[in-house]
Motif scaffolding. Sequence first.
Motif, PDB file in Angstrom:
ATOM      1  N   GLY A  65      -1.249  13.328   4.082  1.00  0.00           N
ATOM      2  CA  GLY A  65      -2.615  13.732   4.384  1.00  0.00           C
ATOM      3  C   GLY A  65      -3.690  12.813   3.834  1.00  0.00           C
ATOM      4  O   GLY A  65      -4.882  13.157   3.881  1.00  0.00           O
ATOM      5  N   GLU A  66      -3.293  11.668   3.319  1.00  0.00           N
ATOM      6  CA  GLU A  66      -4.254  10.760   2.692  1.00  0.00           C
ATOM      7  C   GLU A  66      -4.303   9.417   3.416  1.00  0.00           C
ATOM      8  O   GLU A  66      -3.477   9.109   4.263  1.00  0.00           O
ATOM      9  CB  GLU A  66      -3.871  10.526   1.229  1.00  0.00           C
ATOM     10  CG  GLU A  66      -3.813  11.780   0.388  1.00  0.00           C
ATOM     11  CD  GLU A  66      -5.180  12.366   0.144  1.00  0.00           C
ATOM     12  OE1 GLU A  66      -5.310  13.613   0.149  1.00  0.00           O
ATOM     13  OE2 GLU A  66      -6.138  11.581  -0.036  1.00  0.00           O
ATOM     14  N   GLY A  67      -5.311   8.623   3.024  1.00  0.00           N
ATOM     15  CA  GLY A  67      -5.359   7.250   3.511  1.00  0.00           C
ATOM     16  C   GLY A  67      -4.433   6.378   2.679  1.00  0.00           C
ATOM     17  O   GLY A  67      -3.605   6.874   1.919  1.00  0.00           O
ATOM     18  N   LEU A  68      -4.581   5.070   2.833  1.00  0.00           N
ATOM     19  CA  LEU A  68      -3.734   4.137   2.101  1.00  0.00           C
ATOM     20  C   LEU A  68      -4.381   3.752   0.778  1.00  0.00           C
ATOM     21  O   LEU A  68      -5.597   3.525   0.715  1.00  0.00           O
ATOM     22  CB  LEU A  68      -3.513   2.866   2.923  1.00  0.00           C
ATOM     23  CG  LEU A  68      -2.415   2.906   3.974  1.00  0.00           C
ATOM     24  CD1 LEU A  68      -2.778   3.853   5.100  1.00  0.00           C
ATOM     25  CD2 LEU A  68      -2.158   1.521   4.522  1.00  0.00           C
ATOM     26  N   LEU A  96      -4.118   0.936  -2.378  1.00  0.00           N
ATOM     27  CA  LEU A  96      -3.540  -0.330  -2.787  1.00  0.00           C
ATOM     28  C   LEU A  96      -2.638  -0.122  -4.001  1.00  0.00           C
ATOM     29  O   LEU A  96      -3.053   0.456  -5.005  1.00  0.00           O
ATOM     30  CB  LEU A  96      -4.640  -1.326  -3.136  1.00  0.00           C
ATOM     31  CG  LEU A  96      -4.174  -2.677  -3.666  1.00  0.00           C
ATOM     32  CD1 LEU A  96      -3.400  -3.435  -2.584  1.00  0.00           C
ATOM     33  CD2 LEU A  96      -5.359  -3.512  -4.143  1.00  0.00           C
ATOM     34  N   PHE A 100       0.551  -4.782   9.154  1.00  0.00           N
ATOM     35  CA  PHE A 100       1.343  -3.852   8.362  1.00  0.00           C
ATOM     36  C   PHE A 100       2.779  -3.766   8.862  1.00  0.00           C
ATOM     37  O   PHE A 100       3.041  -3.891  10.070  1.00  0.00           O
ATOM     38  CB  PHE A 100       0.746  -2.437   8.439  1.00  0.00           C
ATOM     39  CG  PHE A 100      -0.504  -2.259   7.638  1.00  0.00           C
ATOM     40  CD1 PHE A 100      -1.754  -2.431   8.228  1.00  0.00           C
ATOM     41  CD2 PHE A 100      -0.444  -1.907   6.295  1.00  0.00           C
ATOM     42  CE1 PHE A 100      -2.914  -2.251   7.492  1.00  0.00           C
ATOM     43  CE2 PHE A 100      -1.603  -1.732   5.554  1.00  0.00           C
ATOM     44  CZ  PHE A 100      -2.830  -1.910   6.144  1.00  0.00           C
ATOM     45  N   PHE A 114       3.866   0.824   2.477  1.00  0.00           N
ATOM     46  CA  PHE A 114       3.605  -0.160   3.526  1.00  0.00           C
ATOM     47  C   PHE A 114       3.445  -1.545   2.924  1.00  0.00           C
ATOM     48  O   PHE A 114       2.651  -1.746   2.007  1.00  0.00           O
ATOM     49  CB  PHE A 114       2.312   0.172   4.284  1.00  0.00           C
ATOM     50  CG  PHE A 114       2.391   1.412   5.113  1.00  0.00           C
ATOM     51  CD1 PHE A 114       2.023   2.636   4.582  1.00  0.00           C
ATOM     52  CD2 PHE A 114       2.815   1.354   6.431  1.00  0.00           C
ATOM     53  CE1 PHE A 114       2.085   3.796   5.347  1.00  0.00           C
ATOM     54  CE2 PHE A 114       2.875   2.498   7.219  1.00  0.00           C
ATOM     55  CZ  PHE A 114       2.514   3.716   6.663  1.00  0.00           C
ATOM     56  N   TYR A 143       0.852  -1.178   0.000  1.00  0.00           N
ATOM     57  CA  TYR A 143       0.000   0.000   0.000  1.00  0.00           C
ATOM     58  C   TYR A 143       0.898   1.242   0.000  1.00  0.00           C
ATOM     59  O   TYR A 143       2.015   1.217   0.500  1.00  0.00           O
ATOM     60  CB  TYR A 143      -0.890   0.035   1.246  1.00  0.00           C
ATOM     61  CG  TYR A 143      -2.137  -0.819   1.148  1.00  0.00           C
ATOM     62  CD1 TYR A 143      -2.104  -2.171   1.483  1.00  0.00           C
ATOM     63  CD2 TYR A 143      -3.338  -0.281   0.702  1.00  0.00           C
ATOM     64  CE1 TYR A 143      -3.250  -2.952   1.390  1.00  0.00           C
ATOM     65  CE2 TYR A 143      -4.489  -1.051   0.607  1.00  0.00           C
ATOM     66  CZ  TYR A 143      -4.435  -2.382   0.954  1.00  0.00           C
ATOM     67  OH  TYR A 143      -5.570  -3.160   0.852  1.00  0.00           O
ATOM     68  N   GLN A 173       0.915   5.556   0.825  1.00  0.00           N
ATOM     69  CA  GLN A 173       0.215   6.647   1.499  1.00  0.00           C
ATOM     70  C   GLN A 173       0.878   7.971   1.136  1.00  0.00           C
ATOM     71  O   GLN A 173       2.055   8.185   1.428  1.00  0.00           O
ATOM     72  CB  GLN A 173       0.231   6.442   3.011  1.00  0.00           C
ATOM     73  CG  GLN A 173      -0.608   7.452   3.782  1.00  0.00           C
ATOM     74  CD  GLN A 173      -0.668   7.145   5.282  1.00  0.00           C
ATOM     75  OE1 GLN A 173       0.292   6.658   5.870  1.00  0.00           O
ATOM     76  NE2 GLN A 173      -1.818   7.423   5.901  1.00  0.00           N
TER      77      GLN A 173
END
Lengths: 113, 113
Positions: free
Chosen positions: B41-44, B46, B103, B89, B36, B38
């Motif tokens: 300021g963002e999510g993860l 894929l 993770f 990640f 993943y 990132q």
Amino acid sequence: KAGVTQTPRYLIKTRGQQVTLSCSPISGHRSVSWYQQTPGQGLQFLFEYFSETQRNKGNFPGRFSGRQFSNSRSEMNVSTLELGDSALYLCASSLDGVGTEAFFGQGTRLTVV
Amino acid sequence: GDSVTQMEGPVTLSEEAFLTINCTYTATGYPSLFWYVQYPGEGLQLLLKATKADDKGSNKGFEATYRKETTSFHLEKGSVQVSDSAVYFCALIRTNTGNQFYFGTGTSLTVIP
């Protein structure tokens, strides 16, 4: 197709208060998981809900709880907030079954003062 | 228990350099493996996945091969770009116990022009 929506994006709370975070998964997804992300501990699993039932739970105290509604939307609640609860809380949505890829929301940044 | 060990960062590369981020895992059974990414300021998001031994996941020029004999899933890219700057990640999920991801600690990559 809309992605995973988390609200609110930012929160500031005082120690001792409680907070509720919301997550709307991708349409059709029935699994919702929650993760806590901090610089020191990284990404830690909180719990997973599938069809309104908690299917997995991580190693967090009972102050952390969650639930899932019939439309798959999920909420996470933290009671008696501590300074150490300051983190980015991420929600992940998965289609079905087990072992499938997850789609993450942008997260809710919680700051406890 | 299940775990993921990831190469420590931060990593700084010049544009067009070759990238390798090492990832090894410990798990019972036959997990699925993921990378993943990132952005600030963002999510993860894929990046790629592999569900069984010798599978190669690939996306946007990134590749990783599921090596059961060495329990590894190293991420590679032949020529990085400035836009690849992010935190990466490595993660695993077991295929029989719900959607709980484990993770790694994340590797920060900065690509300079």
